[in-house]
Design a protein around this motif. Structure first.
Motif, PDB file in Angstrom:
ATOM      1  N   LEU A  48      85.163  49.892  93.980  1.00 47.93           N
ATOM      2  CA  LEU A  48      84.952  50.560  95.265  1.00 47.93           C
ATOM      3  C   LEU A  48      84.646  49.564  96.373  1.00 47.93           C
ATOM      4  O   LEU A  48      83.875  48.623  96.185  1.00 47.93           O
ATOM      5  N   ALA A  49      85.235  49.779  97.546  1.00 53.97           N
ATOM      6  CA  ALA A  49      84.901  49.015  98.751  1.00 53.97           C
ATOM      7  C   ALA A  49      84.754  50.005  99.905  1.00 53.97           C
ATOM      8  O   ALA A  49      85.704  50.724 100.232  1.00 53.97           O
ATOM      9  N   ILE A  50      83.567  50.059 100.502  1.00 51.12           N
ATOM     10  CA  ILE A  50      83.301  50.942 101.635  1.00 51.12           C
ATOM     11  C   ILE A  50      83.231  50.089 102.888  1.00 51.12           C
ATOM     12  O   ILE A  50      82.574  49.050 102.910  1.00 51.12           O
ATOM     13  N   SER A  51      83.909  50.532 103.937  1.00 48.44           N
ATOM     14  CA  SER A  51      83.939  49.776 105.192  1.00 48.44           C
ATOM     15  C   SER A  51      83.637  50.704 106.356  1.00 48.44           C
ATOM     16  O   SER A  51      84.204  51.796 106.452  1.00 48.44           O
ATOM     17  N   SER A  52      82.769  50.263 107.236  1.00 46.27           N
ATOM     18  CA  SER A  52      82.540  50.991 108.472  1.00 46.27           C
ATOM     19  C   SER A  52      83.755  50.844 109.379  1.00 46.27           C
ATOM     20  O   SER A  52      84.392  49.795 109.426  1.00 46.27           O
ATOM     21  N   LEU A  53      84.077  51.905 110.104  1.00 45.91           N
ATOM     22  CA  LEU A  53      85.157  51.884 111.095  1.00 45.91           C
ATOM     23  C   LEU A  53      84.613  52.462 112.395  1.00 45.91           C
ATOM     24  O   LEU A  53      83.764  53.353 112.380  1.00 45.91           O
ATOM     25  N   GLY A  54      85.101  51.978 113.495  1.00 43.45           N
ATOM     26  CA  GLY A  54      84.649  52.502 114.778  1.00 43.45           C
ATOM     27  C   GLY A  54      84.039  51.406 115.604  1.00 43.45           C
ATOM     28  O   GLY A  54      84.738  50.659 116.292  1.00 43.45           O
ATOM     29  N   ARG A  55      82.710  51.274 115.570  1.00 47.21           N
ATOM     30  CA  ARG A  55      82.051  50.234 116.352  1.00 47.21           C
ATOM     31  C   ARG A  55      82.489  48.842 115.897  1.00 47.21           C
ATOM     32  O   ARG A  55      82.680  47.939 116.691  1.00 47.21           O
ATOM     33  N   ARG A  56      82.606  48.670 114.612  1.00 45.86           N
ATOM     34  CA  ARG A  56      83.108  47.421 114.048  1.00 45.86           C
ATOM     35  C   ARG A  56      83.637  47.709 112.654  1.00 45.86           C
ATOM     36  O   ARG A  56      83.066  48.522 111.931  1.00 45.86           O
ATOM     37  N   VAL A  57      84.729  47.056 112.291  1.00 46.39           N
ATOM     38  CA  VAL A  57      85.219  47.139 110.916  1.00 46.39           C
ATOM     39  C   VAL A  57      84.384  46.158 110.110  1.00 46.39           C
ATOM     40  O   VAL A  57      84.494  44.939 110.285  1.00 46.39           O
ATOM     41  N   ALA A  58      83.522  46.689 109.242  1.00 48.63           N
ATOM     42  CA  ALA A  58      82.573  45.837 108.533  1.00 48.63           C
ATOM     43  C   ALA A  58      82.272  46.454 107.174  1.00 48.63           C
ATOM     44  O   ALA A  58      82.241  47.682 107.028  1.00 48.63           O
ATOM     45  N   PRO A  59      82.025  45.631 106.151  1.00 45.83           N
ATOM     46  CA  PRO A  59      81.706  46.171 104.830  1.00 45.83           C
ATOM     47  C   PRO A  59      80.345  46.863 104.827  1.00 45.83           C
ATOM     48  O   PRO A  59      79.410  46.430 105.503  1.00 45.83           O
ATOM     49  N   GLU A  88      92.270  59.457 111.514  1.00 41.30           N
ATOM     50  CA  GLU A  88      93.208  58.340 111.517  1.00 41.30           C
ATOM     51  C   GLU A  88      92.624  57.199 112.346  1.00 41.30           C
ATOM     52  O   GLU A  88      92.430  57.352 113.554  1.00 41.30           O
ATOM     53  N   PRO A  89      92.343  56.058 111.753  1.00 38.11           N
ATOM     54  CA  PRO A  89      91.841  54.919 112.542  1.00 38.11           C
ATOM     55  C   PRO A  89      92.910  54.426 113.506  1.00 38.11           C
ATOM     56  O   PRO A  89      94.100  54.606 113.271  1.00 38.11           O
ATOM     57  N   GLU A  90      92.465  53.798 114.595  1.00 36.31           N
ATOM     58  CA  GLU A  90      93.452  53.215 115.509  1.00 36.31           C
ATOM     59  C   GLU A  90      94.082  51.990 114.849  1.00 36.31           C
ATOM     60  O   GLU A  90      93.566  51.438 113.889  1.00 36.31           O
ATOM     61  N   LEU A  91      95.228  51.592 115.366  1.00 35.51           N
ATOM     62  CA  LEU A  91      96.088  50.629 114.668  1.00 35.51           C
ATOM     63  C   LEU A  91      95.414  49.286 114.406  1.00 35.51           C
ATOM     64  O   LEU A  91      95.565  48.702 113.330  1.00 35.51           O
ATOM     65  N   HIS A  92      94.664  48.761 115.386  1.00 35.71           N
ATOM     66  CA  HIS A  92      94.047  47.450 115.200  1.00 35.71           C
ATOM     67  C   HIS A  92      92.960  47.496 114.126  1.00 35.71           C
ATOM     68  O   HIS A  92      92.828  46.580 113.320  1.00 35.71           O
ATOM     69  N   GLN A  93      92.210  48.580 114.106  1.00 32.99           N
ATOM     70  CA  GLN A  93      91.180  48.722 113.068  1.00 32.99           C
ATOM     71  C   GLN A  93      91.822  48.824 111.688  1.00 32.99           C
ATOM     72  O   GLN A  93      91.345  48.216 110.723  1.00 32.99           O
ATOM     73  N   ARG A  94      92.879  49.585 111.609  1.00 34.09           N
ATOM     74  CA  ARG A  94      93.564  49.731 110.318  1.00 34.09           C
ATOM     75  C   ARG A  94      94.103  48.374 109.842  1.00 34.09           C
ATOM     76  O   ARG A  94      94.022  48.049 108.657  1.00 34.09           O
ATOM     77  N   ALA A  95      94.637  47.586 110.770  1.00 37.38           N
ATOM     78  CA  ALA A  95      95.179  46.277 110.408  1.00 37.38           C
ATOM     79  C   ALA A  95      94.077  45.347 109.891  1.00 37.38           C
ATOM     80  O   ALA A  95      94.251  44.652 108.888  1.00 37.38           O
ATOM     81  N   VAL A  96      92.932  45.333 110.585  1.00 35.66           N
ATOM     82  CA  VAL A  96      91.804  44.510 110.138  1.00 35.66           C
ATOM     83  C   VAL A  96      91.321  44.974 108.768  1.00 35.66           C
ATOM     84  O   VAL A  96      91.060  44.158 107.869  1.00 35.66           O
ATOM     85  N   LEU A  97      91.196  46.283 108.602  1.00 33.75           N
ATOM     86  CA  LEU A  97      90.740  46.821 107.323  1.00 33.75           C
ATOM     87  C   LEU A  97      91.669  46.406 106.188  1.00 33.75           C
ATOM     88  O   LEU A  97      91.219  45.907 105.144  1.00 33.75           O
ATOM     89  N   HIS A  98      92.976  46.582 106.366  1.00 29.68           N
ATOM     90  CA  HIS A  98      93.922  46.253 105.298  1.00 29.68           C
ATOM     91  C   HIS A  98      93.925  44.755 105.001  1.00 29.68           C
ATOM     92  O   HIS A  98      94.090  44.348 103.846  1.00 29.68           O
ATOM     93  N   ALA A  99      93.724  43.943 106.039  1.00 33.10           N
ATOM     94  CA  ALA A  99      93.653  42.496 105.808  1.00 33.10           C
ATOM     95  C   ALA A  99      92.456  42.149 104.930  1.00 33.10           C
ATOM     96  O   ALA A  99      92.546  41.321 104.015  1.00 33.10           O
TER      97      ALA A  99
END
Length: 333
Positions: free
Chosen positions: A15-26, A116-127
């Motif tokens: 499992l990996a949980i990541s915050s999305l929104g204010r910052r993409v962070a574990p 649905e996250p915005e595109l830049h957040q999704r890209a950072v998350l997948h990276a």
């Protein structure tokens, strides 16, 4: 099974949980479990919600991770409102009863807490997840690497957002040096997405002086979009020198655009954990007529480390101050 943490534990998935929104962070499993038990507020609230991604992979399946994008509403103190989570858990259990082993698209379809996250957040998350789960980065990452390192055979129009994200989050010394040397020479259409990727905490300290110079240039050119993008990348750094830069920035009467103030609240909130800087920020926010003072302050006050300082600053503001006048204009203040 009373919580999502219970489900994750029983699933035996990696499992990996990541915050999305204010910052993409574990987000650690322990922090998430404490949040679900209502023992602590969500660490990085965004527009009144806990937005996060849950990535699960079962090694024996050999498949890519299953990712859920969820947004759970918070109360006024940033704590979980349990009813939507409970409804999600009930839906999950019913799905597993009727279709054992299926908890992906069927669960998220028409789900009121899915988003649905915005595109830049999704890209950072997948990276980041690609590195977390040791997956290959693909040809786009190699293309972006070659371009950033100065390969003239690569045209910027050949680049993909995911490829750039894979390089930004890699903490690669060669890429960092290349950005320091070449960022100012890159086309505007490359600088903007790079900034939107860097703003999630991947801006290296070595890039801070260059970003500050580019901000001055964008200001002279009156390019507000570029200016705000560079500002978001700058405050996406945790380098202490950015705080001193912000102190001077907050004293400059000509720079106070609502979008800029919102960018500092969204991506540079950590620099507002400073008594005099926070008060000065609130004063500038209050004097900016185009800024949504109530919305920005309410969102900032959900951040655990900022809640008490903000409440005290608002209560102690003189009635004839900019903050006091703004508060006087608000209903139910």
């Amino acid at each position: 099974m009373r919580t999502l943490s219970d489900f994750f534990n029983q699933s035996q998935a990696d499992l990996a949980i990541s915050s999305l929104g204010r910052r993409v962070a574990p987000i650690s499993a322990e922090t998430f479990a404490a949040f679900e038990r209502e023992e602590q507020p969500w660490p990085l609230p965004w527009t009144g919600k806990a937005q996060f991604a849950c990535a699960m992979r079962w090694p024996e399946s050999g498949a890519d991770p299953l990712i859920w994008f969820l947004a759970l509403p918070l109360d006024e103190q940033g704590q979980l409102l349990p009813a939507p989570r409970d409804a999600l858990l009930d839906r999950l259990l019913k799905t597993l009863e009727t279709r054992p082993g299926v908890a992906g698209d069927n669960l998220m379809k028409d789900n009121p807490v899915a988003f649905e996250p915005e595109l830049h957040q999704r890209a950072v998350l997948h990276a980041r997840l690609s590195r977390r789960f040791e997956q290959p980065l693909g040809a786009q990452a190699d293309l972006a690497r070659r371009y950033l390192l100065g390969d003239d055979a690569i045209n910027w129009q050949m680049l993909g957002l995911q490829g750039l994200a894979n390089q930004v989050v890699g903490a690669d010394a060669a890429i960092e040096r290349a950005l320091v040397d070449r960022l100012e020479q890159l086309p505007r259409d490359v600088i903007l997405p790079l900034c939107y990727l860097l703003e999630h905490g991947d801006t290296p300290s070595s890039l801070v002086p260059g970003l500050q110079l580019m901000l001055d240039e964008a200001r002279q050119q009156q390019d507000l979009e570029r200016y705000c993008a560079l500002l978001r990348a700058l405050v996406g750094s945790d380098d202490a020198s950015v705080g001193a830069w912000l102190d001077a920035w907050l004293e400059d009467d000509e720079l106070m655009a609502a979008d800029c103030l919102a960018a500092v609240a969204a991506r540079g909130w950590q620099f507002l954990e400073h008594e005099t800087r926070l008060i000065r920020y609130l004063e500038r926010l209050a004097t900016c007529e185009e800024a949504n003072f109530r919305s920005v302050v309410r969102d900032l006050a959900l951040i655990p480390r900022l809640r008490l300082p903000i409440l005290m600053s608002l209560r102690q503001a003189p009635g004839d101050s900019a903050i006091g006048r703004r508060l006087g204009q608000l209903p139910d203040h």
